[in-house]
Scaffold this motif. Structure first.
Motif, mmCIF file in Angstrom:
data_model
loop_
_atom_site.group_PDB
_atom_site.id
_atom_site.type_symbol
_atom_site.label_atom_id
_atom_site.label_comp_id
_atom_site.label_asym_id
_atom_site.label_seq_id
_atom_site.Cartn_x
_atom_site.Cartn_y
_atom_site.Cartn_z
ATOM 1 N N GLU A 68 -27.926 13.336 -31.351
ATOM 2 C CA GLU A 68 -27.532 14.233 -32.446
ATOM 3 C C GLU A 68 -27.417 15.673 -31.924
ATOM 4 O OE1 GLU A 68 -29.197 15.882 -36.492
ATOM 5 O OE2 GLU A 68 -29.977 13.872 -36.094
ATOM 6 N N ALA A 69 -28.324 16.037 -31.024
ATOM 7 C CA ALA A 69 -28.272 17.383 -30.443
ATOM 8 C C ALA A 69 -26.990 17.568 -29.629
ATOM 9 C CB ALA A 69 -29.500 17.618 -29.570
ATOM 10 N N GLN A 70 -26.559 16.494 -28.965
ATOM 11 C CA GLN A 70 -25.309 16.578 -28.182
ATOM 12 C C GLN A 70 -24.128 16.947 -29.060
ATOM 13 O OE1 GLN A 70 -24.074 13.164 -25.856
ATOM 14 N NE2 GLN A 70 -26.201 12.860 -25.252
ATOM 15 N N LYS A 71 -24.122 16.344 -30.264
ATOM 16 C CA LYS A 71 -22.972 16.555 -31.157
ATOM 17 C C LYS A 71 -22.851 18.008 -31.608
ATOM 18 C CE LYS A 71 -23.191 11.913 -33.085
ATOM 19 N NZ LYS A 71 -24.022 11.307 -34.110
ATOM 20 N N TYR A 78 -31.838 26.941 -22.068
ATOM 21 C CA TYR A 78 -33.095 26.320 -21.636
ATOM 22 C C TYR A 78 -33.317 25.047 -22.437
ATOM 23 C CZ TYR A 78 -34.307 30.737 -19.354
ATOM 24 O OH TYR A 78 -34.308 31.849 -18.535
ATOM 25 N N VAL A 79 -33.678 23.970 -21.765
ATOM 26 C CA VAL A 79 -34.152 22.772 -22.461
ATOM 27 C C VAL A 79 -35.615 22.593 -22.049
ATOM 28 C CG1 VAL A 79 -33.971 20.265 -22.708
ATOM 29 C CG2 VAL A 79 -31.893 21.658 -22.634
ATOM 30 N N VAL A 80 -36.498 22.756 -23.014
ATOM 31 C CA VAL A 80 -37.944 22.646 -22.742
ATOM 32 C C VAL A 80 -38.362 21.208 -23.007
ATOM 33 C CG1 VAL A 80 -40.249 23.391 -23.499
ATOM 34 C CG2 VAL A 80 -38.355 25.052 -23.396
ATOM 35 N N VAL A 81 -38.949 20.556 -22.013
ATOM 36 C CA VAL A 81 -39.422 19.180 -22.192
ATOM 37 C C VAL A 81 -40.934 19.225 -22.409
ATOM 38 C CG1 VAL A 81 -39.631 16.902 -21.141
ATOM 39 C CG2 VAL A 81 -37.592 18.293 -20.711
ATOM 40 N N SER A 82 -41.357 18.827 -23.597
ATOM 41 C CA SER A 82 -42.801 18.848 -23.910
ATOM 42 C C SER A 82 -43.208 17.541 -24.582
ATOM 43 C CB SER A 82 -43.137 20.047 -24.787
ATOM 44 O OG SER A 82 -42.173 20.175 -25.811
ATOM 45 N N LEU A 96 -31.792 13.033 -21.799
ATOM 46 C CA LEU A 96 -31.214 14.382 -21.848
ATOM 47 C C LEU A 96 -29.773 14.427 -21.349
ATOM 48 C CD1 LEU A 96 -34.102 16.773 -20.743
ATOM 49 C CD2 LEU A 96 -33.518 15.924 -22.993
ATOM 50 N N GLN A 97 -29.237 13.272 -20.965
ATOM 51 C CA GLN A 97 -27.865 13.263 -20.462
ATOM 52 C C GLN A 97 -26.932 13.784 -21.551
ATOM 53 O OE1 GLN A 97 -27.116 10.265 -17.110
ATOM 54 N NE2 GLN A 97 -27.968 9.090 -18.796
ATOM 55 N N GLY A 98 -25.987 14.627 -21.152
ATOM 56 C CA GLY A 98 -25.052 15.202 -22.128
ATOM 57 C C GLY A 98 -25.566 16.518 -22.706
ATOM 58 N N LEU A 99 -26.839 16.851 -22.424
ATOM 59 C CA LEU A 99 -27.391 18.110 -22.948
ATOM 60 C C LEU A 99 -27.556 19.164 -21.852
ATOM 61 C CD1 LEU A 99 -30.149 16.565 -25.238
ATOM 62 C CD2 LEU A 99 -28.182 17.893 -26.015
ATOM 63 N N ILE A 100 -27.393 18.717 -20.614
ATOM 64 C CA ILE A 100 -27.666 19.616 -19.487
ATOM 65 C C ILE A 100 -26.342 19.993 -18.815
ATOM 66 C CG2 ILE A 100 -28.941 19.857 -17.300
ATOM 67 C CD1 ILE A 100 -30.769 19.268 -19.770
ATOM 68 N N ALA A 105 -31.408 25.610 -17.667
ATOM 69 C CA ALA A 105 -32.692 25.513 -16.953
ATOM 70 C C ALA A 105 -33.576 24.554 -17.746
ATOM 71 C CB ALA A 105 -33.344 26.882 -16.835
ATOM 72 N N ILE A 106 -34.057 23.515 -17.073
ATOM 73 C CA ILE A 106 -34.960 22.540 -17.714
ATOM 74 C C ILE A 106 -36.385 23.011 -17.436
ATOM 75 C CG2 ILE A 106 -35.673 20.108 -17.788
ATOM 76 C CD1 ILE A 106 -32.936 19.448 -16.429
ATOM 77 N N VAL A 107 -37.154 23.258 -18.497
ATOM 78 C CA VAL A 107 -38.539 23.745 -18.329
ATOM 79 C C VAL A 107 -39.492 22.618 -18.718
ATOM 80 C CG1 VAL A 107 -40.186 25.561 -18.914
ATOM 81 C CG2 VAL A 107 -37.721 26.000 -19.155
ATOM 82 N N LEU A 108 -40.254 22.115 -17.757
ATOM 83 C CA LEU A 108 -41.183 21.013 -18.055
ATOM 84 C C LEU A 108 -42.556 21.580 -18.355
ATOM 85 C CD1 LEU A 108 -39.881 19.029 -15.044
ATOM 86 C CD2 LEU A 108 -39.538 18.350 -17.404
ATOM 87 N N ILE A 109 -42.961 21.521 -19.634
ATOM 88 C CA ILE A 109 -44.340 21.939 -19.971
ATOM 89 C C ILE A 109 -45.118 20.649 -20.191
ATOM 90 C CG2 ILE A 109 -45.825 23.402 -21.392
ATOM 91 C CD1 ILE A 109 -43.424 24.907 -22.379
#
Ligand SMILES: NC(=O)c1ccc[n+]([C@@H]2O[C@H](COP(=O)([O-])OP(=O)(O)OC[C@H]3O[C@@H](n4cnc5c(N)ncnc54)[C@H](OP(=O)(O)O)[C@@H]3O)[C@@H](O)[C@H]2O)c1
Length: 330
Positions: A68-71, A78-82, A96-100, A105-109
């Motif tokens: 849904e976010a892709q659409k 920034y895409v924060v992965v938490s 996350l394919q299609g969002l990057i 920048a992918i931020v892994l918290i």
């Protein structure tokens, strides 16, 4: 133009830091939810914090899933992965394919070691930033974030300090600071990995020991002389091996095992490690990133960590037995 931040895994940590980033006027913060989607879509988040007071936060956009976010067609800065890091359950990087894109920048918290690898391999064009937080937060019910204490968060480029990754890391850190997170600081790639190992020493000691001792809270573990000796032994095992694996000594300002345990003794709040909370709720534990990956990374360089290995073997078996026992009998 506004900076677009997407939080993937808007639970305790994602929603708490997302709500602070959203205090910047030039930042839009959107979220991908799962079980809390209906509550957040209708009412946003209510955050309760002794430090920041009680406030509401309505994300710029609330999505029910990554597709849904892709659409929405947004170029995410920034895409924060938490999410909880559970590589034995799912490779979240796939979602996350299609969002990057190239500028993302992918931020892994997330806690643990080796969490960056799947993202770096899948998205070689993106910037990967690795972040560790000392924070106590929970989501007792959907959309309600309870921040208890601490806001220390450090982030650094992964795997190395390219000029662009360093710039984007500092920018992200500035947004946190401007959002009121005074303890945010940007680290180099090398210092960040040492910090991950240091945090692992705390997590790998406290988390499994709480589960294996039947749910003992942090302060009670540190106050019990036998548990104290065990926890100190686990931490020191990691503090000895980590510099050999990374090839770098720990910075002098990183706390010793005694300092960590003495400070834990002084906080008799009854708080329990997240692994114990997950186990008690029948959820999967972050065993692979907190125990399995450190053991494997050390072994690749010829070092064993027998205390860690014992706890890993016991908890993996306990988790497997519980899963098998919960399957319907034919
Ligand atoms: N909480 C703390 O105080 C704390 C402190 C330091 C570090 N950490 C670390 O921070 C990380 C996050 O922990 P947390 O406590 O924030 O966990 P959490 O409250 O369980 O939040 C994770 C969120 O990710 C969501 N999620 C998982 N898979 C998803 C998917 N495929 N699509 C959409 N949403 C998804 C979960 O949804 P569901 O609810 O539907 O599962 C949940 O809302 C962990 O690595 C943890 O060890 C936590």
């Amino acid at each position: 133009m506004s900076i677009e931040i997407l939080i993937f895994g808007a639970g305790a940590i994602g929603a708490f830091y997302g709500s602070r980033l959203a205090f910047n006027n030039d930042v839009n913060v959107s979220v991908i939810c799962r079980s809390n989607y209906n509550a957040v879509k209708s009412n946003g988040f209510s955050v309760e914090s002794p430090q920041y007071g009680d406030y509401k936060w309505m994300p710029t956009r609330t999505f029910s899933k990554p597709t849904e976010a892709q659409k929405a067609g947004v170029n995410w800065d920034y895409v924060v992965v938490s999410t909880k890091a559970l590589p034995d359950v799912n490779d979240d990087s796939e979602l996350l394919q299609g969002l990057i894109s190239k500028g993302t920048a992918i931020v892994l918290i997330q806690n643990g070691l080796g969490v960056e690898e799947p993202y770096m391999k899948r998205f070689p064009e993106a910037i990967v930033l690795s972040a560790v937080t000392i924070c106590s937060a929970a989501q007792p019910n959907h959309g309600h974030i309870k921040h208890n204490r601490w806001t220390r968060i450090n982030s650094g480029p992964y795997p190395e300090n390219s000029a662009e990754a360093t710039r984007r890391n500092e920018l992200f850190n500035n947004y946190l600071v401007k959002g009121g997170v005074k303890d945010a600081s940007a680290y180099s790639a090398e210092k960040m990995q040492l910090l991950r190992w240091h945090k692992i020493a705390i997590n790998a000691a406290m988390n499994p020991s709480s589960v294996l001792s039947g749910g003992t809270d942090n302060a009670s573990m540190a106050l019990d002389p036998d548990m104290y000796a065990h926890l100190k032994g686990v931490m020191e095992e990691i503090f000895e091996v980590a510099p050999k694996v990374t090839g770098k000594p720990f910075p002098k300002d990183f706390a010793t095992a005694e300092q960590i345990l003495n400070s834990t003794k002084k906080n008799p709040s009854g708080s329990k490690p997240s692994m114990q909370i997950d186990w008690a709720e029948g959820k999967k534990m972050e065993l692979e990133v907190i125990l399995g990956n450190p053991i494997r990374l050390a072994r690749e360089k010829g070092y064993e960590m027998p205390r860690l290995h014992s706890m890993y073997a016991l908890l993996k078996a306990a988790q497997r037995n519980r899963e098998e026992n919960s399957k319907p009998k034919l």
